[in-house]
Motif scaffolding. Structure first.
Motif, short mmCIF file in Angstrom:
data_model
loop_
_atom_site.label_atom_id
_atom_site.label_comp_id
_atom_site.label_asym_id
_atom_site.label_seq_id
_atom_site.Cartn_x
_atom_site.Cartn_y
_atom_site.Cartn_z
N GLY A 78 37.79 17.13 65.96
CA GLY A 78 37.87 17.75 66.87
C GLY A 78 39.12 17.55 67.66
O GLY A 78 40.07 17.21 66.53
N ALA A 79 39.74 18.05 67.88
CA ALA A 79 41.12 17.94 67.90
C ALA A 79 42.07 16.77 67.89
O ALA A 79 43.10 16.73 68.31
N GLU A 80 41.62 15.60 69.34
CA GLU A 80 42.33 14.71 69.15
C GLU A 80 42.00 14.13 67.88
O GLU A 80 42.94 12.66 68.00
N SER A 81 41.56 14.51 66.64
CA SER A 81 41.52 13.45 65.94
C SER A 81 42.89 13.63 64.85
O SER A 81 43.73 14.40 65.58
N TYR A 82 43.45 12.40 64.51
CA TYR A 82 44.84 13.16 63.90
C TYR A 82 44.72 12.02 62.50
O TYR A 82 43.76 10.59 62.09
N TYR A 83 45.31 11.81 61.00
CA TYR A 83 45.14 11.34 59.45
C TYR A 83 46.55 11.55 58.97
O TYR A 83 47.84 12.26 59.73
N ALA A 84 46.37 10.45 58.30
CA ALA A 84 48.19 9.97 57.82
C ALA A 84 48.27 11.30 57.56
O ALA A 84 49.49 11.93 56.85
N ALA A 85 47.06 11.60 56.57
CA ALA A 85 47.72 12.90 55.31
C ALA A 85 47.35 14.14 56.20
O ALA A 85 47.36 15.17 55.27
N ARG A 86 47.43 14.61 57.78
CA ARG A 86 47.02 16.16 57.96
C ARG A 86 48.67 15.88 59.09
O ARG A 86 49.10 15.22 60.10
N GLY A 87 49.03 17.27 59.16
CA GLY A 87 50.37 17.53 59.55
C GLY A 87 50.38 18.59 60.06
O GLY A 87 48.96 19.59 60.20
N PHE A 88 51.78 19.89 59.98
CA PHE A 88 51.07 20.99 60.43
C PHE A 88 52.42 21.93 59.29
O PHE A 88 53.04 21.43 59.37
N ARG A 89 52.23 22.88 59.30
CA ARG A 89 53.46 23.85 58.34
C ARG A 89 53.40 24.96 59.13
O ARG A 89 52.27 25.32 60.29
N GLY A 90 54.63 25.77 59.89
CA GLY A 90 54.60 26.79 60.93
C GLY A 90 55.36 27.87 59.94
O GLY A 90 55.60 27.80 58.74
N SER A 91 55.91 28.86 61.12
CA SER A 91 56.63 29.82 60.27
C SER A 91 57.48 30.46 62.08
O SER A 91 56.86 29.84 62.45
N LEU A 92 57.98 30.96 60.91
CA LEU A 92 59.54 31.62 61.95
C LEU A 92 60.14 33.08 61.48
O LEU A 92 60.01 32.96 59.94
N SER A 93 60.24 33.33 62.70
CA SER A 93 61.39 35.27 62.15
C SER A 93 62.48 34.90 62.63
O SER A 93 62.78 34.36 63.11
N VAL A 94 62.85 35.73 61.45
CA VAL A 94 64.61 35.40 61.65
C VAL A 94 65.06 37.03 61.65
O VAL A 94 64.58 37.65 60.80
N TYR B 220 58.69 39.98 53.94
CA TYR B 220 59.47 41.03 55.67
C TYR B 220 59.48 41.69 56.75
O TYR B 220 58.47 42.21 55.46
N ASP B 221 59.12 41.64 57.47
CA ASP B 221 58.21 42.78 58.50
C ASP B 221 59.13 44.00 59.31
O ASP B 221 60.04 43.46 58.95
N LYS B 222 59.06 45.37 58.10
CA LYS B 222 59.51 46.20 58.12
C LYS B 222 59.67 46.73 59.17
O LYS B 222 60.16 47.18 59.45
N LYS B 223 58.49 46.78 59.86
CA LYS B 223 58.30 47.21 61.64
C LYS B 223 59.51 46.00 62.48
O LYS B 223 60.49 47.08 63.67
N THR B 224 59.49 45.13 62.65
CA THR B 224 60.50 44.12 62.97
C THR B 224 61.92 43.96 62.43
O THR B 224 63.20 43.80 63.84
N GLY B 225 62.08 44.09 61.13
CA GLY B 225 63.31 44.13 60.28
C GLY B 225 63.80 42.57 60.36
O GLY B 225 64.38 42.18 59.90
N GLU B 226 62.19 41.37 60.47
CA GLU B 226 62.67 40.26 60.11
C GLU B 226 62.47 39.63 59.13
O GLU B 226 61.19 40.01 58.18
N TYR B 227 63.01 38.72 58.34
CA TYR B 227 62.51 37.87 57.11
C TYR B 227 61.65 36.54 57.95
O TYR B 227 61.78 35.94 58.90
N ILE B 228 60.51 36.38 57.25
CA ILE B 228 59.93 35.14 57.75
C ILE B 228 59.54 34.39 56.58
O ILE B 228 59.29 34.57 55.06
N PHE B 229 60.12 32.97 57.31
CA PHE B 229 60.38 31.74 56.61
C PHE B 229 58.67 30.83 57.00
O PHE B 229 58.01 31.04 58.35
#
Length: 190
Positions: free
Chosen positions: A174-190, A70-79
């Motif tokens: 290299g940014a152009e590489s990709y693998y079946a076992a590599r994805g990405f994780r994200g964040s979202l402030s609510v 929880y960000d006390k400055k913005t009053g947002e919950y972070i997922f």
């Protein structure tokens, strides 16, 4: 994307809230001192409609979003995406559009940066990824692209992280590489 498409039906909304609440209650160590009723109050606000859509996109792609702070400055919950492994629906991606366009053959279907943007979320930073790893062991069999500093990206690289041998590791590729076992994780402030 048309903002009308970024709204959930009442049924979808109810189902997602139920999933998020159950995950919140099952994983209390991720958000000590936070109360679900206050998180839901934020999601129920008119401004929460598009955030719910983004959380649903995280859920649909296998991210298992959960409140981590929880960000006390913005009053947002972070997922953050809290799935044990990098979300299945977001793997086999190169880092960004420039990397995707640089591939002459065997191009993946998409890239992590644009997909995150389309979902209305941000890639985790290295700092956020290390904080996530304090809540459990994530990416023991997969890896996740992380928001890459401009200086590294300018030189053609991108960073990713994983958890191996009881430790969190940050690597480059290299940014152009990709693998079946590599994805990405994200964040979202609510």
């Amino acid at each position: 994307m048309n903002s009308n498409k970024k709204k959930l039906s009442p049924e979808q909304r109810k189902e997602l809230i139920s999933i998020l609440k159950a995950r919140f209650e099952k994983n209390l160590k991720r958000h000590k001192g936070l109360e679900w009723v206050k998180v839901q109050a934020k999601l129920d606000l008119p401004a929460g409609a598009e955030k719910l859509w983004s959380l649903n996109e995280m859920e649909k792609s296998g991210g298992e979003p959960d409140v981590v702070d929880y960000d006390k400055k913005t009053g947002e919950y972070i997922f953050y995406d809290c799935s044990a492994e990098s979300p299945k629906g977001r793997r086999s991606l190169c880092y960004d559009c420039e990397a995707l366009e640089s591939r002459k053959e065997n191009k993946p279907e998409n890239n992590a940066v644009d997909m995150a943007d389309d979902m209305g979320i941000e890639l985790l930073t290295e700092e956020q990824y290390r904080e996530l790893q304090k809540l459990g062991n994530f990416d023991a069999k997969t890896s996740s692209w992380l928001k890459t500093p401009a200086g590294i990206r300018k030189l053609g690289g991108a960073i990713f992280g994983d958890f191996r041998f009881g430790n969190v590791f940050m690597y480059h590729n290299g940014a152009e590489s990709y693998y079946a076992a590599r994805g990405f994780r994200g964040s979202l402030s609510v």
